[in-house]
Design an enzyme around this catalytic site. Structure first.
Site, PDB file in Angstrom:
ATOM      1  N   GLY A   1       0.273   0.623  -4.356  1.00 40.80           N
ATOM      2  CA  GLY A   1      -0.119  -0.776  -4.269  1.00 40.80           C
ATOM      3  C   GLY A   1       0.657  -1.574  -3.245  1.00 40.80           C
ATOM      4  N   LYS A   2       1.798  -1.002  -2.807  1.00 37.57           N
ATOM      5  CA  LYS A   2       2.657  -1.660  -1.808  1.00 37.57           C
ATOM      6  C   LYS A   2       2.935  -3.108  -2.190  1.00 37.57           C
ATOM      7  CE  LYS A   2       1.062   1.499   1.788  1.00 37.57           C
ATOM      8  NZ  LYS A   2       0.135   2.284   0.954  1.00 37.57           N
ATOM      9  N   ARG A   3       3.302  -3.319  -3.431  1.00 39.96           N
ATOM     10  CA  ARG A   3       3.498  -4.666  -3.966  1.00 39.96           C
ATOM     11  C   ARG A   3       4.866  -5.227  -3.579  1.00 39.96           C
ATOM     12  NH1 ARG A   3      -1.527  -4.141  -4.565  1.00 39.96           N
ATOM     13  NH2 ARG A   3      -2.560  -4.651  -6.516  1.00 39.96           N
TER      14      ARG A   3
END
Length: 314
Positions: free
Chosen positions: A105-107
């Site tokens: 998700g590369k949050r």
């Protein structure tokens, strides 16, 4: 710890690879789409249900071969609420089959917002006093370091509290990554080297029994020379390696992300496994109705390809 569970599954299956579940509706065989459209309509629900069934077939075919799957959230979010449901059900199904789940998700955001992202994926969400629930409850999450440590700390705290993991973007596999990541600082180091130093320090006191940390890094297979440099910096960080297969990375490229003990990295392939039934190598051997058998064959080929290079490099 997450990293210990990951290493033990890698050892158990003699396989340092992970299957990316990044499905577009055009990847799904026509017989699945037709059935789901007939049942739910040609809408986001029909598409999401087709993707979920597609994922389940692939998970069934590879669950005894690989240690983990990596669903990329964007491929589910674009189908709205129904897509998010499909993501959730995919994660549950994979975990029920004994696989670790890495949500891609590369949050990240400022500290308070990062806490919310972390709670959603690897922590717990407070409902009321003394009541909390796990939302997506995946095993690990990819995160973006651009906001610095106050955007990373909430994830690290939840890693410790709930035995989860994170993989921090360091050197990504896309062509334009060098626009920012290769910039040089006043000290003469590239940005990706500086980020790697931070990642290594963030996980320094969070090592498992094999000497690795659950604070890992993302280093693309498409940049093998940088991987050599980064492996020396990331002494105890486990490296998630995207870019093998359809993006052009080879087994020789990914080998640079491993340590001499044969550990230290896990290699992702997505399209080359999901769409194996369409590839020149497998399309004449497996019909569309047996697409999952082609996925299994490609997952085995990938495992053998990587292991052969790793064993020869010892």
């Amino acid at each position: 710890m997450f990293v210990d569970m990951l290493i033990e599954k890698i050892k158990e299956k003699d396989n340092p690879s992970v299957v990316g579940l990044d499905p577009k509706i055009e990847y799904v065989p026509s017989f699945i789409k037709e059935d789901m459209y007939k049942e739910h309509g040609k809408n986001s629900k029909g598409a999401a249900q087709a993707i979920l069934l597609f994922n389940k077939y692939i998970i069934d075919a590879i669950c005894d071969i690989v240690p983990a799957v990596k669903p990329q959230l964007a491929y589910y979010e674009m189908y709205g609420l129904e897509g998010i449901k499909a993501f959730y059900e995919t994660c549950r199904y994979a975990k029920d089959k004994g696989l670790l789940v890495i949500a891609d998700g590369k949050r990240n955001d400022i500290g308070s917002t990062a806490e919310c992202y972390s709670s959603a994926y690897i922590g717990r969400t407070v409902i009321d006093e003394d009541i909390s629930e796990a939302a997506f409850d995946v095993d690990a999450l990819t995160v973006n370091p651009y906001l610095g440590v106050d955007g990373i700390k909430p994830f690290i705290d939840d890693c410790i509290k709930y035995n989860k993991g994170i993989f921090v973007l360091v050197k990504t596999s896309n062509k334009s990554s060098g626009q920012l990541q290769d910039l040089l600082t006043q000290e003469g180091k590239s940005i990706y080297e500086v980020v790697a130093e931070h990642v290594e320090s963030w996980g320094a006191n969070k090592k498992g029994k094999y000497g690795y940390s659950s604070v890992g890094a993302v280093v693309g297979a498409t940049y093998p020379n940088q991987a050599k440099i980064l492996r020396k910096i990331l002494k105890s960080s486990y490296i998630l390696v995207p870019g093998y297969g359809a993006q052009g990375g080879t087994a020789r490229d990914v080998a640079h992300s491993f340590n001499s003990d044969g550990l230290g990295a896990i290699v992702n392939a997505s399209r080359s496994i999901m769409c194996a039934y369409k590839s020149e190598q497998w399309k004449d051997l497996y019909s569309e109705e047996k697409f999952y058998e082609a996925s299994r064959a490609e997952a085995i080929r990938m495992k053998e390809d990587i292991n052969s290079v790793l064993h020869n490099s010892k």
